[in-house]
Design an enzyme around this catalytic site. Sequence first.
Site, PDB file in Angstrom:
ATOM      1  N   THR A   8     -21.505  11.841   8.580  1.00  0.00           N
ATOM      2  CA  THR A   8     -21.697  13.057   9.356  1.00  0.00           C
ATOM      3  C   THR A   8     -20.398  13.447  10.056  1.00  0.00           C
ATOM      4  OG1 THR A   8     -23.081  14.144  11.037  1.00  0.00           O
ATOM      5  CG2 THR A   8     -22.429  11.886  11.501  1.00  0.00           C
ATOM      6  N   GLY A  12     -23.089  14.613  17.864  1.00  0.00           N
ATOM      7  CA  GLY A  12     -24.402  14.426  18.487  1.00  0.00           C
ATOM      8  C   GLY A  12     -25.292  13.538  17.630  1.00  0.00           C
ATOM      9  N   GLU A  41     -19.864  20.510   0.558  1.00  0.00           N
ATOM     10  CA  GLU A  41     -20.565  21.796   0.577  1.00  0.00           C
ATOM     11  C   GLU A  41     -22.054  21.560   0.372  1.00  0.00           C
ATOM     12  OE1 GLU A  41     -20.191  26.065  -1.246  1.00  0.00           O
ATOM     13  OE2 GLU A  41     -18.634  24.712  -2.037  1.00  0.00           O
ATOM     14  N   ASP A  70     -29.789  15.332   6.833  1.00  0.00           N
ATOM     15  CA  ASP A  70     -29.749  16.792   6.802  1.00  0.00           C
ATOM     16  C   ASP A  70     -30.961  17.254   7.596  1.00  0.00           C
ATOM     17  OD1 ASP A  70     -28.109  19.006   5.786  1.00  0.00           O
ATOM     18  OD2 ASP A  70     -30.038  19.702   5.023  1.00  0.00           O
ATOM     19  N   SER A  71     -30.724  18.172   8.487  1.00  0.00           N
ATOM     20  CA  SER A  71     -31.776  18.504   9.434  1.00  0.00           C
ATOM     21  C   SER A  71     -31.723  19.981   9.804  1.00  0.00           C
ATOM     22  CB  SER A  71     -31.626  17.637  10.686  1.00  0.00           C
ATOM     23  OG  SER A  71     -30.289  17.626  11.134  1.00  0.00           O
ATOM     24  N   PHE A 151     -27.385  18.559  21.557  1.00  0.00           N
ATOM     25  CA  PHE A 151     -26.531  19.492  20.807  1.00  0.00           C
ATOM     26  C   PHE A 151     -27.422  20.541  20.145  1.00  0.00           C
ATOM     27  CE2 PHE A 151     -27.919  16.359  17.757  1.00  0.00           C
ATOM     28  CZ  PHE A 151     -28.049  17.041  16.558  1.00  0.00           C
ATOM     29  N   TYR A 153     -29.761  23.259  18.908  1.00  0.00           N
ATOM     30  CA  TYR A 153     -30.827  24.075  19.494  1.00  0.00           C
ATOM     31  C   TYR A 153     -31.580  23.341  20.603  1.00  0.00           C
ATOM     32  CZ  TYR A 153     -29.955  26.808  15.243  1.00  0.00           C
ATOM     33  OH  TYR A 153     -29.363  27.552  14.255  1.00  0.00           O
ATOM     34  N   ASP A 154     -31.095  22.184  21.029  1.00  0.00           N
ATOM     35  CA  ASP A 154     -31.793  21.408  22.067  1.00  0.00           C
ATOM     36  C   ASP A 154     -32.100  22.215  23.334  1.00  0.00           C
ATOM     37  OD1 ASP A 154     -31.986  19.159  20.513  1.00  0.00           O
ATOM     38  OD2 ASP A 154     -30.318  18.099  21.444  1.00  0.00           O
ATOM     39  N   HIS A 179     -37.346  13.895  15.765  1.00  0.00           N
ATOM     40  CA  HIS A 179     -37.367  13.938  14.294  1.00  0.00           C
ATOM     41  C   HIS A 179     -36.382  12.922  13.718  1.00  0.00           C
ATOM     42  CE1 HIS A 179     -34.565  16.555  16.245  1.00  0.00           C
ATOM     43  NE2 HIS A 179     -33.877  16.790  15.141  1.00  0.00           N
TER      44      HIS A 179
HETATM   45  P1  ITT Z   1     -23.342  17.001   9.160  1.00  0.00           P
HETATM   46  O1  ITT Z   1     -23.772  17.806   7.937  1.00  0.00           O
HETATM   47  O2  ITT Z   1     -21.904  16.682   9.151  1.00  0.00           O
HETATM   48  O3  ITT Z   1     -24.230  15.815   9.389  1.00  0.00           O
HETATM   49  P2  ITT Z   1     -24.217  19.383  10.574  1.00  0.00           P
HETATM   50  O4  ITT Z   1     -24.307  19.754  12.014  1.00  0.00           O
HETATM   51  O5  ITT Z   1     -23.533  20.369   9.647  1.00  0.00           O
HETATM   52  O6  ITT Z   1     -23.545  17.938  10.473  1.00  0.00           O
HETATM   53  P3  ITT Z   1     -26.712  19.857   9.168  1.00  0.00           P
HETATM   54  O7  ITT Z   1     -26.080  20.529   8.017  1.00  0.00           O
HETATM   55  O8  ITT Z   1     -27.804  18.853   8.906  1.00  0.00           O
HETATM   56  O9  ITT Z   1     -25.666  19.070  10.061  1.00  0.00           O
HETATM   57  O10 ITT Z   1     -27.241  20.979  10.155  1.00  0.00           O
HETATM   58  C1  ITT Z   1     -28.145  20.660  11.116  1.00  0.00           C
HETATM   59  C2  ITT Z   1     -28.133  21.720  12.209  1.00  0.00           C
HETATM   60  O11 ITT Z   1     -29.474  21.836  12.701  1.00  0.00           O
HETATM   61  C3  ITT Z   1     -27.287  21.252  13.394  1.00  0.00           C
HETATM   62  O12 ITT Z   1     -25.960  21.705  13.296  1.00  0.00           O
HETATM   63  C4  ITT Z   1     -28.035  21.884  14.552  1.00  0.00           C
HETATM   64  O13 ITT Z   1     -27.669  23.217  14.701  1.00  0.00           O
HETATM   65  C5  ITT Z   1     -29.497  21.813  14.096  1.00  0.00           C
HETATM   66  N1  ITT Z   1     -30.116  20.539  14.532  1.00  0.00           N
HETATM   67  C6  ITT Z   1     -30.444  19.459  13.760  1.00  0.00           C
HETATM   68  N2  ITT Z   1     -30.935  18.464  14.507  1.00  0.00           N
HETATM   69  C7  ITT Z   1     -30.916  18.901  15.768  1.00  0.00           C
HETATM   70  C8  ITT Z   1     -31.268  18.330  16.994  1.00  0.00           C
HETATM   71  O14 ITT Z   1     -31.700  17.073  17.081  1.00  0.00           O
HETATM   72  N3  ITT Z   1     -31.115  19.070  18.087  1.00  0.00           N
HETATM   73  C9  ITT Z   1     -30.653  20.323  18.033  1.00  0.00           C
HETATM   74  N4  ITT Z   1     -30.276  20.942  16.919  1.00  0.00           N
HETATM   75  C10 ITT Z   1     -30.395  20.241  15.785  1.00  0.00           C
END
Ligand code: ITT
Length: 194
Positions: A8, A12, A41, A70-71, A151, A153-154, A179
């Site tokens: 990652t 956060g 990508e 991925d979240s 971080f 949308y928290d 989650h």
């Molecule tokens: P990596 O791919 O490098 O892990 P990223 O931030 O780009 O980092 P994602 O592509 O999985 O990760 O995008 C997830 C986004 O969803 C993240 O940037 C936040 O905006 C949101 N998100 C995911 N989990 C969250 C959480 O626990 N609290 C708040 N926002 C969250």
Amino acid sequence: MTKIIFATGNAGKLQEVKKIFENSEYEIISPTDLGNVVEVEETENTFEGNAFLKAEAVYNQFKLPVMADDSGLEIDQLQGRPGVLSARYAGENCTYDDNNDKVIKELEPLAKPYTARFISCAVYYDGAARLSALGKLEGKIISEKRGTNGFGYDPIFVPKDSDKTLAEMTLDEKNSISHRYKAFNELKTMLLKI
Ligand code: ITT
């Protein structure tokens, strides 16, 4: 101790996952610790697909066991958006604030409650084993940001059965319900069996 790279670039997420694996037999390291970060990508349209893209790219680089996450946030009133686009919802190089502002603005004309859920897909890949676990956290979106922890949308997400936003919780509080905690805790159990 078995080293696992957590693929990652999100500080956060790294902090949360390190804490989940604290006191386990696994040491979580980041690509930055190894001095070389690959930009992956995210071209898949599922959380699981994108998580494996990240894990495989980093595995191919270091040939060490890798986990990835991925979240994203799914808002019912927005037909599941921002979903897999959560990180860059307000555009390339946007800030977390920009994303929150965009969500608040889009929801403004719509009827409350703004029910939503966070989803995390946690995966593991070591060249042979491929493991995957999904975690969800139900809640609602509020119209003003509250709190400075966490971080993404928290600050606008209030979990079901809570009056605090995730950004008003400590790391331990968020990690007891989130989650990501659910997904990585299940992955940790699966790891014991391989
Ligand atoms: P990596 O791919 O490098 O892990 P990223 O931030 O780009 O980092 P994602 O592509 O999985 O990760 O995008 C997830 C986004 O969803 C993240 O940037 C936040 O905006 C949101 N998100 C995911 N989990 C969250 C959480 O626990 N609290 C708040 N926002 C969250």
